[in-house]
Write a protein that holds these residues in place. Structure first.
Motif, mmCIF file in Angstrom:
data_model
loop_
_atom_site.group_PDB
_atom_site.id
_atom_site.type_symbol
_atom_site.label_atom_id
_atom_site.label_comp_id
_atom_site.label_asym_id
_atom_site.label_seq_id
_atom_site.Cartn_x
_atom_site.Cartn_y
_atom_site.Cartn_z
ATOM 1 N N ARG A 157 0.839 -1.209 0.000
ATOM 2 C CA ARG A 157 0.000 0.000 0.000
ATOM 3 C C ARG A 157 0.873 1.259 0.000
ATOM 4 O O ARG A 157 0.426 2.330 -0.406
ATOM 5 C CB ARG A 157 -0.919 0.011 1.229
ATOM 6 N N LYS A 158 2.112 1.119 0.456
ATOM 7 C CA LYS A 158 3.030 2.261 0.490
ATOM 8 C C LYS A 158 3.921 2.324 -0.759
ATOM 9 O O LYS A 158 4.327 3.406 -1.182
ATOM 10 C CB LYS A 158 3.934 2.167 1.726
ATOM 11 N N TYR A 159 4.234 1.143 -1.331
ATOM 12 C CA TYR A 159 5.259 1.109 -2.374
ATOM 13 C C TYR A 159 4.792 0.530 -3.710
ATOM 14 O O TYR A 159 5.607 0.372 -4.621
ATOM 15 C CB TYR A 159 6.454 0.288 -1.884
ATOM 16 N N ALA A 160 3.509 0.221 -3.865
ATOM 17 C CA ALA A 160 3.038 -0.422 -5.097
ATOM 18 C C ALA A 160 3.318 0.423 -6.337
ATOM 19 O O ALA A 160 3.506 -0.110 -7.437
ATOM 20 C CB ALA A 160 1.549 -0.733 -4.994
ATOM 21 N N HIS A 161 3.371 1.738 -6.164
ATOM 22 C CA HIS A 161 3.611 2.623 -7.314
ATOM 23 C C HIS A 161 4.961 2.339 -7.971
ATOM 24 O O HIS A 161 5.132 2.571 -9.175
ATOM 25 C CB HIS A 161 3.532 4.092 -6.875
ATOM 26 N N LEU A 162 5.910 1.817 -7.181
ATOM 27 C CA LEU A 162 7.220 1.483 -7.741
ATOM 28 C C LEU A 162 7.131 0.316 -8.728
ATOM 29 O O LEU A 162 7.987 0.157 -9.597
ATOM 30 C CB LEU A 162 8.207 1.127 -6.620
ATOM 31 N N SER B 286 -3.801 2.115 -4.394
ATOM 32 C CA SER B 286 -5.169 1.752 -3.993
ATOM 33 C C SER B 286 -5.648 0.499 -4.730
ATOM 34 O O SER B 286 -6.846 0.327 -4.958
ATOM 35 C CB SER B 286 -6.124 2.914 -4.276
ATOM 36 N N PHE B 287 -4.713 -0.361 -5.122
ATOM 37 C CA PHE B 287 -5.069 -1.578 -5.861
ATOM 38 C C PHE B 287 -6.148 -2.393 -5.136
ATOM 39 O O PHE B 287 -6.280 -2.341 -3.906
ATOM 40 C CB PHE B 287 -3.826 -2.437 -6.098
ATOM 41 N N THR B 288 -6.886 -3.167 -5.906
ATOM 42 C CA THR B 288 -7.941 -4.032 -5.374
ATOM 43 C C THR B 288 -7.426 -5.464 -5.279
ATOM 44 O O THR B 288 -6.727 -5.939 -6.181
ATOM 45 C CB THR B 288 -9.187 -4.000 -6.286
ATOM 46 N N ILE B 289 -7.759 -6.139 -4.184
ATOM 47 C CA ILE B 289 -7.322 -7.524 -3.986
ATOM 48 C C ILE B 289 -8.432 -8.483 -4.408
ATOM 49 O O ILE B 289 -9.585 -8.343 -3.989
ATOM 50 C CB ILE B 289 -6.949 -7.775 -2.509
ATOM 51 N N LEU B 290 -8.069 -9.444 -5.238
ATOM 52 C CA LEU B 290 -9.004 -10.494 -5.650
ATOM 53 C C LEU B 290 -8.874 -11.679 -4.703
ATOM 54 O O LEU B 290 -7.766 -12.189 -4.502
ATOM 55 C CB LEU B 290 -8.687 -10.975 -7.068
ATOM 56 N N ASP B 291 -9.992 -12.122 -4.118
ATOM 57 C CA ASP B 291 -9.910 -13.370 -3.355
ATOM 58 C C ASP B 291 -9.955 -14.532 -4.354
ATOM 59 O O ASP B 291 -10.046 -14.314 -5.572
ATOM 60 C CB ASP B 291 -11.011 -13.464 -2.300
ATOM 61 N N GLN B 292 -9.895 -15.751 -3.868
ATOM 62 C CA GLN B 292 -9.801 -16.888 -4.788
ATOM 63 C C GLN B 292 -10.994 -16.962 -5.728
ATOM 64 O O GLN B 292 -10.844 -17.197 -6.930
ATOM 65 C CB GLN B 292 -9.673 -18.204 -4.000
ATOM 66 N N GLY B 293 -12.202 -16.744 -5.187
ATOM 67 C CA GLY B 293 -13.407 -16.793 -6.024
ATOM 68 C C GLY B 293 -13.385 -15.739 -7.112
ATOM 69 O O GLY B 293 -13.726 -16.023 -8.276
ATOM 70 N N ASP B 294 -12.975 -14.515 -6.760
ATOM 71 C CA ASP B 294 -12.894 -13.434 -7.745
ATOM 72 C C ASP B 294 -11.859 -13.753 -8.816
ATOM 73 O O ASP B 294 -12.078 -13.512 -10.008
ATOM 74 C CB ASP B 294 -12.508 -12.119 -7.056
#
Length: 326
Positions: free
Chosen positions: A117-122, A128-136
């Motif tokens: 959440r702090k470094y994903a831009h790198l 603010s990415f969205t997390i997919l659970d297994q079903g998604d």
């Protein structure tokens, strides 16, 4: 006249520190547990079978670190369930005080999420990415499977659940898809090129829509630590003491994350049972516990062998079975 310099030996300081402690460590722990709790610097591997008090050992070690003045937020406790971490930190708080509640405890995935959440831009993701659970994740795979026309193929193509399992295992074991399919799904080997192609499409789709599945959390954390040395060093400085529970159930990807996080200060304690591993179907590798001393040379190995859960005849039978197992 030159003044004499006097230095207080570390051993004497530690002895006095223990004597003035709120917790009576020597009285409440057996010798092996006490050694594990009091060994605070450098890599430590604690071999702990079922019923030997590994949870107690971790709890007391957390309390000890906090008691001697280590910033609770610089202690990282990684477990396989959030409940396990909460239970250990709650016990440590009862032993010592509420400072233990501030220890950074949780699962590998929750830690990865917090960090990314702090470094994903790198890594070209929005923070603010969205997390997919297994079903998604399976539904996204199925959507792409249909769009590519694999649902109408003459030869039966793997279903979304099977594709997800293949993709998850290739990430967590760091093994090529071709090998996973050949070893575990040989009846789909004729479609392996299309399975690989769909995996690339799936990854492109996630990147385009700012999505990560559970496996991406670990994979991207490892990428972050490998590709951005300044970030790795910053995190190593932030988390100066690392403890990992159930190390025999880690996969190679998780072991790599621990190696990268701990290589700066090497204050890593891994706790696990070398005779027990229950998550092989998810890609866990019991070899990790054997290879820990290779990842961290000069590892101190401590064995918890006093059992508090079973009677001697049961232990004798269990040991006989283990000795004869392949």
């Amino acid at each position: 006249m030159e003044k004499k310099k006097y230095t207080l030996k570390r051993e004497i300081f530690e002895e006095r520190s223990v004597k003035s402690s709120k917790i009576r460590y020597a009285d409440e722990l057996n010798p092996a547990q006490y050694e594990a709790v009091m060994t605070l610097e450098g890599p430590v591997l604690v071999i702990a079978g079922a019923g030997t008090g590994k949870t107690r050992t971790i709890t007391y070690r957390v309390a000890r670190l906090v008691e001697i003045g280590v910033n609770p937020e610089s202690i990282l406790l990684l477990t396989f369930t959030r409940k396990a971490a909460q239970e250990m930190l709650s016990r440590a708080s009862i032993l010592l005080d509420a400072r233990c509640d501030r220890v950074s405890g949780g699962t590998f995935h929750s830690f990865a999420n917090l960090t990314l959440r702090k470094y994903a831009h790198l890594l070209k993701y929005d923070n603010s990415f969205t997390i997919l659970d297994q079903g998604d994740a399976e539904d996204v795979i199925n959507l792409l499977r249909t769009q590519e026309g694999y649902d109408k193929a003459k030869v039966r193509f793997p279903r979304k659940q099977t594709l997800y399992e293949i993709y998850s295992k290739t990430i967590n074991t760091e093994t090529p898809i071709e090998e996973i399919v050949l070893e575990e799904f040989p009846h789909y080997y004729e479609q392996v090129e299309d399975i690989v192609k769909l995996f690339r499409i799936y990854n492109s789709y996630k990147a385009k829509h700012n999505l990560m599945d559970y496996d991406d959390l670990l994979l991207n954390l490892k990428r972050l630590l490998e590709e951005f040395d300044d970030v790795r060093k910053k995190l190593a400085n932030q988390y100066k003491y690392i403890m990992v529970d159930e190390y025999q159930d880690t996969n190679r990807l998780q072991a790599d994350i621990i190696r990268l996080l701990g290589m700066e200060h090497r204050n890593v304690m891994a706790v696990g049972d070398d005779s027990q591993s229950i998550y092989a179907f998810r890609g866990s590798n019991f070899r990790n516990i054997m290879d820990f001393p290779k990842d961290f040379p000069d590892t101190k190995i401590i064995k918890l062998e006093e059992n508090y859960r079973s009677t001697q005849p049961i232990l004798k039978l269990a040991n006989e079975l283990i000795d004869r197992a392949r």
